[in-house]
Structures are given as structure tokens and as C-alpha cells.
Design a protein around this motif. Structure first.
Motif, PDB file in Angstrom:
ATOM      1  N   CYS A  61       0.738  -1.179   0.126  1.00  0.00           N
ATOM      2  CA  CYS A  61       0.100   0.217  -0.137  1.00  0.00           C
ATOM      3  C   CYS A  61       0.728   1.217   0.172  1.00  0.00           C
ATOM      4  O   CYS A  61       1.913   1.360   0.655  1.00  0.00           O
ATOM      5  CB  CYS A  61      -1.125   0.009   1.066  1.00  0.00           C
ATOM      6  N   LEU A  95       0.201  -6.025  -0.369  1.00  0.00           N
ATOM      7  CA  LEU A  95      -0.836  -6.070  -0.941  1.00  0.00           C
ATOM      8  C   LEU A  95      -1.271  -7.434  -1.729  1.00  0.00           C
ATOM      9  O   LEU A  95      -0.193  -8.024  -2.420  1.00  0.00           O
ATOM     10  CB  LEU A  95      -1.067  -5.195  -2.149  1.00  0.00           C
ATOM     11  N   ALA A 122      -6.344  -4.742  -3.998  1.00  0.00           N
ATOM     12  CA  ALA A 122      -5.837  -3.396  -4.283  1.00  0.00           C
ATOM     13  C   ALA A 122      -6.264  -2.621  -5.253  1.00  0.00           C
ATOM     14  O   ALA A 122      -6.959  -2.876  -6.166  1.00  0.00           O
ATOM     15  CB  ALA A 122      -4.145  -3.829  -4.641  1.00  0.00           C
ATOM     16  N   ALA A 132      -3.403   0.992  -3.238  1.00  0.00           N
ATOM     17  CA  ALA A 132      -3.483   1.255  -1.854  1.00  0.00           C
ATOM     18  C   ALA A 132      -4.564   0.029  -1.541  1.00  0.00           C
ATOM     19  O   ALA A 132      -5.210  -0.647  -2.101  1.00  0.00           O
ATOM     20  CB  ALA A 132      -4.332   2.462  -1.460  1.00  0.00           C
ATOM     21  N   CYS A 133      -4.535  -0.243  -0.138  1.00  0.00           N
ATOM     22  CA  CYS A 133      -5.341  -1.316   0.504  1.00  0.00           C
ATOM     23  C   CYS A 133      -6.673  -0.838   0.432  1.00  0.00           C
ATOM     24  O   CYS A 133      -7.083   0.597   0.439  1.00  0.00           O
ATOM     25  CB  CYS A 133      -4.646  -1.882   1.884  1.00  0.00           C
TER      26      CYS A 133
END
Length: 68
Positions: free
Chosen positions: A22, A29, A33, A54-55
Motif C-alpha cells: 500500500c 497487497l 488492491a 492502496a489497500c
């Protein structure tokens, strides 16, 4: 896409730059994602731009975003 500012490419870890962690909190990840844009940067004439991910937690709860 996240409305929050992305860090400069030079500040990313290798895992974040490669899209395996992330961009904000650094968690590895695997699934879920979300692409959040392009982290831009360069060192001299070398372009370091990278698509970053990003998560789900960081994209739905911006207050959880870590700092890079």
C-alpha cells in the motif's frame, strides 16, 4: 482514485514502487488492491514514475493513511 495527495516516487519503498505494498500504510497487497494514481518523481534524468496501489482500508478511511 483517491483525493489525497500521493507521495513522491523517490520516497516510496521498493515494495510500494512495485505495487506490492500500500502506497500509504505499507501493508503488503494481495487481493483488493486499488490503483490510486501515479507517484511522480525523478533523480537526475531518471524517471521514477510508478503506478501505485492502496489497500481498501486506506482508500475508504483516509484517516488511516500512513505518512510517506
Amino acid at each position: 482514485m483517491s483525493a489525497h495527495r500521493l507521495p513522491r516516487a523517490q520516497t516510496l519503498t521498493a515494495e510500494q514502487w512495485a505495487g506490492r505494498a500500500c502506497v500509504w500504510c505499507g501493508v503488503p497487497l494481495a487481493q483488493g488492491a486499488i490503483s490510486v494514481g501515479i507517484a511522480r518523481g525523478c533523480v537526475g534524468s531518471v524517471n521514477l514514475d510508478a503506478e501505485v496501489f492502496a489497500c481498501p482500508d486506506c482508500t475508504t478511511n483516509p484517516g488511516l493513511q500512513g505518512g510517506n
